[in-house]
Design a protein around this motif. Structure first.
Motif, PDB file in Angstrom:
ATOM      1  N   ILE A  91       0.832  -1.211   0.000  1.00 45.41           N
ATOM      2  CA  ILE A  91       0.000   0.000   0.000  1.00 45.41           C
ATOM      3  C   ILE A  91       0.862   1.254   0.000  1.00 45.41           C
ATOM      4  CG2 ILE A  91      -0.381   0.223   2.504  1.00 45.41           C
ATOM      5  CD1 ILE A  91      -3.338   0.943   1.734  1.00 45.41           C
ATOM      6  N   THR A  92       2.014   1.206   0.636  1.00 50.85           N
ATOM      7  CA  THR A  92       2.934   2.342   0.616  1.00 50.85           C
ATOM      8  C   THR A  92       3.373   2.639  -0.814  1.00 50.85           C
ATOM      9  OG1 THR A  92       3.703   1.868   2.860  1.00 50.85           O
ATOM     10  CG2 THR A  92       5.166   3.192   1.473  1.00 50.85           C
ATOM     11  N   GLU A  93       3.680   1.597  -1.562  1.00 54.12           N
ATOM     12  CA  GLU A  93       4.101   1.761  -2.960  1.00 54.12           C
ATOM     13  C   GLU A  93       2.933   2.180  -3.853  1.00 54.12           C
ATOM     14  OE1 GLU A  93       7.305   1.762  -4.054  1.00 54.12           O
ATOM     15  OE2 GLU A  93       7.693   1.617  -1.896  1.00 54.12           O
ATOM     16  N   LEU A  94       1.754   1.630  -3.606  1.00 53.75           N
ATOM     17  CA  LEU A  94       0.584   1.996  -4.415  1.00 53.75           C
ATOM     18  C   LEU A  94       0.248   3.478  -4.257  1.00 53.75           C
ATOM     19  CD1 LEU A  94      -1.716  -1.113  -3.816  1.00 53.75           C
ATOM     20  CD2 LEU A  94      -0.691  -0.425  -6.002  1.00 53.75           C
ATOM     21  N   LYS A  95       0.395   4.005  -3.055  1.00 58.60           N
ATOM     22  CA  LYS A  95       0.086   5.417  -2.808  1.00 58.60           C
ATOM     23  C   LYS A  95       1.038   6.345  -3.551  1.00 58.60           C
ATOM     24  CE  LYS A  95      -0.152   5.125   1.771  1.00 58.60           C
ATOM     25  NZ  LYS A  95      -0.374   5.505   3.187  1.00 58.60           N
ATOM     26  N   LYS A  96       2.183   5.837  -3.972  1.00 59.22           N
ATOM     27  CA  LYS A  96       3.150   6.640  -4.717  1.00 59.22           C
ATOM     28  C   LYS A  96       2.777   6.752  -6.201  1.00 59.22           C
ATOM     29  CE  LYS A  96       7.056   5.335  -1.760  1.00 59.22           C
ATOM     30  NZ  LYS A  96       8.335   4.587  -1.721  1.00 59.22           N
ATOM     31  N   ILE A  97       1.850   5.921  -6.660  1.00 54.53           N
ATOM     32  CA  ILE A  97       1.465   5.921  -8.074  1.00 54.53           C
ATOM     33  C   ILE A  97       0.511   7.090  -8.323  1.00 54.53           C
ATOM     34  CG2 ILE A  97       0.268   4.640  -9.905  1.00 54.53           C
ATOM     35  CD1 ILE A  97       1.171   2.052  -8.494  1.00 54.53           C
ATOM     36  N   SER A  98       0.868   7.936  -9.246  1.00 52.30           N
ATOM     37  CA  SER A  98       0.057   9.110  -9.571  1.00 52.30           C
ATOM     38  C   SER A  98      -1.341   8.681 -10.028  1.00 52.30           C
ATOM     39  CB  SER A  98       0.735   9.907 -10.682  1.00 52.30           C
ATOM     40  OG  SER A  98      -0.060  10.995 -11.055  1.00 52.30           O
ATOM     41  N   GLY A  99      -2.350   9.263  -9.405  1.00 50.82           N
ATOM     42  CA  GLY A  99      -3.729   8.981  -9.787  1.00 50.82           C
ATOM     43  C   GLY A  99      -4.319   7.721  -9.183  1.00 50.82           C
ATOM     44  N   PHE A 100      -3.549   6.973  -8.436  1.00 53.60           N
ATOM     45  CA  PHE A 100      -4.076   5.743  -7.829  1.00 53.60           C
ATOM     46  C   PHE A 100      -5.009   6.114  -6.681  1.00 53.60           C
ATOM     47  CE2 PHE A 100      -4.121   2.283  -4.771  1.00 53.60           C
ATOM     48  CZ  PHE A 100      -4.457   1.217  -5.579  1.00 53.60           C
ATOM     49  N   CYS A 101      -6.247   5.629  -6.753  1.00 51.62           N
ATOM     50  CA  CYS A 101      -7.207   5.944  -5.689  1.00 51.62           C
ATOM     51  C   CYS A 101      -8.140   4.763  -5.400  1.00 51.62           C
ATOM     52  CB  CYS A 101      -8.007   7.192  -6.037  1.00 51.62           C
ATOM     53  SG  CYS A 101      -8.946   7.037  -7.554  1.00 51.62           S
ATOM     54  N   THR A 102      -7.760   3.564  -5.762  1.00 53.15           N
ATOM     55  CA  THR A 102      -8.579   2.380  -5.521  1.00 53.15           C
ATOM     56  C   THR A 102      -8.628   2.073  -4.032  1.00 53.15           C
ATOM     57  OG1 THR A 102      -7.907   1.479  -7.667  1.00 53.15           O
ATOM     58  CG2 THR A 102      -8.844  -0.071  -6.082  1.00 53.15           C
ATOM     59  N   LYS A 116      -7.513  -2.731  13.436  1.00 49.59           N
ATOM     60  CA  LYS A 116      -8.261  -1.972  12.429  1.00 49.59           C
ATOM     61  C   LYS A 116      -7.727  -0.542  12.346  1.00 49.59           C
ATOM     62  CE  LYS A 116     -12.834  -0.449  11.030  1.00 49.59           C
ATOM     63  NZ  LYS A 116     -14.273  -0.573  11.193  1.00 49.59           N
ATOM     64  N   GLU A 117      -7.554   0.090  13.469  1.00 51.42           N
ATOM     65  CA  GLU A 117      -7.056   1.461  13.491  1.00 51.42           C
ATOM     66  C   GLU A 117      -5.666   1.551  12.873  1.00 51.42           C
ATOM     67  OE1 GLU A 117      -8.432  -0.153  16.112  1.00 51.42           O
ATOM     68  OE2 GLU A 117     -10.337   0.929  16.183  1.00 51.42           O
ATOM     69  N   LYS A 118      -4.842   0.565  13.156  1.00 45.35           N
ATOM     70  CA  LYS A 118      -3.480   0.527  12.601  1.00 45.35           C
ATOM     71  C   LYS A 118      -3.529   0.490  11.073  1.00 45.35           C
ATOM     72  CE  LYS A 118       0.350  -2.665  12.055  1.00 45.35           C
ATOM     73  NZ  LYS A 118       0.766  -4.037  12.232  1.00 45.35           N
ATOM     74  N   TYR A 119      -4.371  -0.396  10.517  1.00 45.00           N
ATOM     75  CA  TYR A 119      -4.423  -0.540   9.065  1.00 45.00           C
ATOM     76  C   TYR A 119      -5.061   0.670   8.392  1.00 45.00           C
ATOM     77  CZ  TYR A 119      -2.860  -5.246  10.024  1.00 45.00           C
ATOM     78  OH  TYR A 119      -2.122  -6.326  10.454  1.00 45.00           O
ATOM     79  N   ILE A 120      -6.056   1.251   9.017  1.00 44.28           N
ATOM     80  CA  ILE A 120      -6.669   2.459   8.455  1.00 44.28           C
ATOM     81  C   ILE A 120      -5.659   3.608   8.457  1.00 44.28           C
ATOM     82  CG2 ILE A 120      -8.434   4.226   8.897  1.00 44.28           C
ATOM     83  CD1 ILE A 120     -10.338   1.872   9.566  1.00 44.28           C
ATOM     84  N   LYS A 121      -4.879   3.703   9.506  1.00 44.94           N
ATOM     85  CA  LYS A 121      -3.838   4.734   9.576  1.00 44.94           C
ATOM     86  C   LYS A 121      -2.810   4.559   8.450  1.00 44.94           C
ATOM     87  CE  LYS A 121      -0.594   6.853  12.806  1.00 44.94           C
ATOM     88  NZ  LYS A 121      -0.026   6.832  14.147  1.00 44.94           N
ATOM     89  N   GLU A 122      -2.568   3.314   8.058  1.00 43.60           N
ATOM     90  CA  GLU A 122      -1.610   3.034   6.976  1.00 43.60           C
ATOM     91  C   GLU A 122      -2.185   3.314   5.593  1.00 43.60           C
ATOM     92  OE1 GLU A 122      -0.323  -0.981   7.645  1.00 43.60           O
ATOM     93  OE2 GLU A 122       0.910  -0.409   9.361  1.00 43.60           O
ATOM     94  N   GLY A 123      -3.498   3.539   5.511  1.00 44.60           N
ATOM     95  CA  GLY A 123      -4.098   3.877   4.219  1.00 44.60           C
ATOM     96  C   GLY A 123      -5.137   2.901   3.711  1.00 44.60           C
TER      97      GLY A 123
END
Length: 182
Positions: A91-102, A116-123
């Motif tokens: 997810i860290t790498e996916l967030k770096k992709i321009s326009g990625f919003c899935t 749950k809170e941990k994973y939501i915080k990560e994106g």
């Protein structure tokens, strides 16, 4: 106190249809990312009745390859513990992709308090502990795809309610001789 005789009002609630469901899964594409083929099979079985187009891959690197090669998904269900690249790294790498919003839901056996809170915080948009039931995944899907729908509820109300059949009464006035104000 207002009392209304049963003869003065017909049962108008039967003339008011329910609003159409805002959830529509048709033509939605989901990517399941999990290194365990049995987990993919379980997720596929839980999703089979919803008319999704399903795709699968077995680690985060393969997920990134699919996204970078132009595949577009409406949702990604991603395991956390995978070889090569785990869900958190992915997810860290996916967030770096321009326009990625899935939206991405974390799938994990990590059912401890605060996960749950941990994973939501990560994106991640949400979290499901494995094993999950069909009802649990449906609840998550409804939350995601209802938000994704752009339904004008006011227009649906205008089109679906027969307003002529709804009795009009003004509180505090003598609308009908059958109404007693006391």
């Amino acid at each position: 106190m207002i009392s209304i005789s049963s003869e003065s009002i017909s049962n108008s609630s039967t003339n008011i249809p329910k609003l159409q469901s805002a959830t529509n899964y048709d033509n939605k594409k989901i990517l399941i990312v999990d290194d365990n083929k049995l987990n993919i099979k379980v997720a596929t079985k839980a999703l089979k009745d919803f008319n999704f187009e399903l795709d699968e891959c077995y680690d985060g690197k393969e997920c990134l390859d699919k996204i970078n090669s132009g595949n577009v998904y409406d949702l990604i269900l991603m395991d956390i513990m995978m070889p090569n690249m785990n869900g958190e790294q992915t997810i860290t790498e996916l967030k770096k992709i321009s326009g990625f919003c899935t939206p991405i839901i974390a799938l994990t056996a990590d059912a401890v308090a605060g996960a749950k809170e941990k994973y939501i915080k990560e994106g991640f948009i949400d979290y499901i502990a494995k094993p999950f039931s069909k009802n649990q995944i449906k609840e998550k899907l409804d939350n995601i795809f209802v938000i994704d729908q752009n339904i004008n509820v006011e227009e649906q109300k205008k089109e679906s309610i027969d307003w002529d059949s709804v009795p009009a009464f003004v509180i505090g006035s003598d609308n009908n001789s059958d109404i007693e104000l006391s």
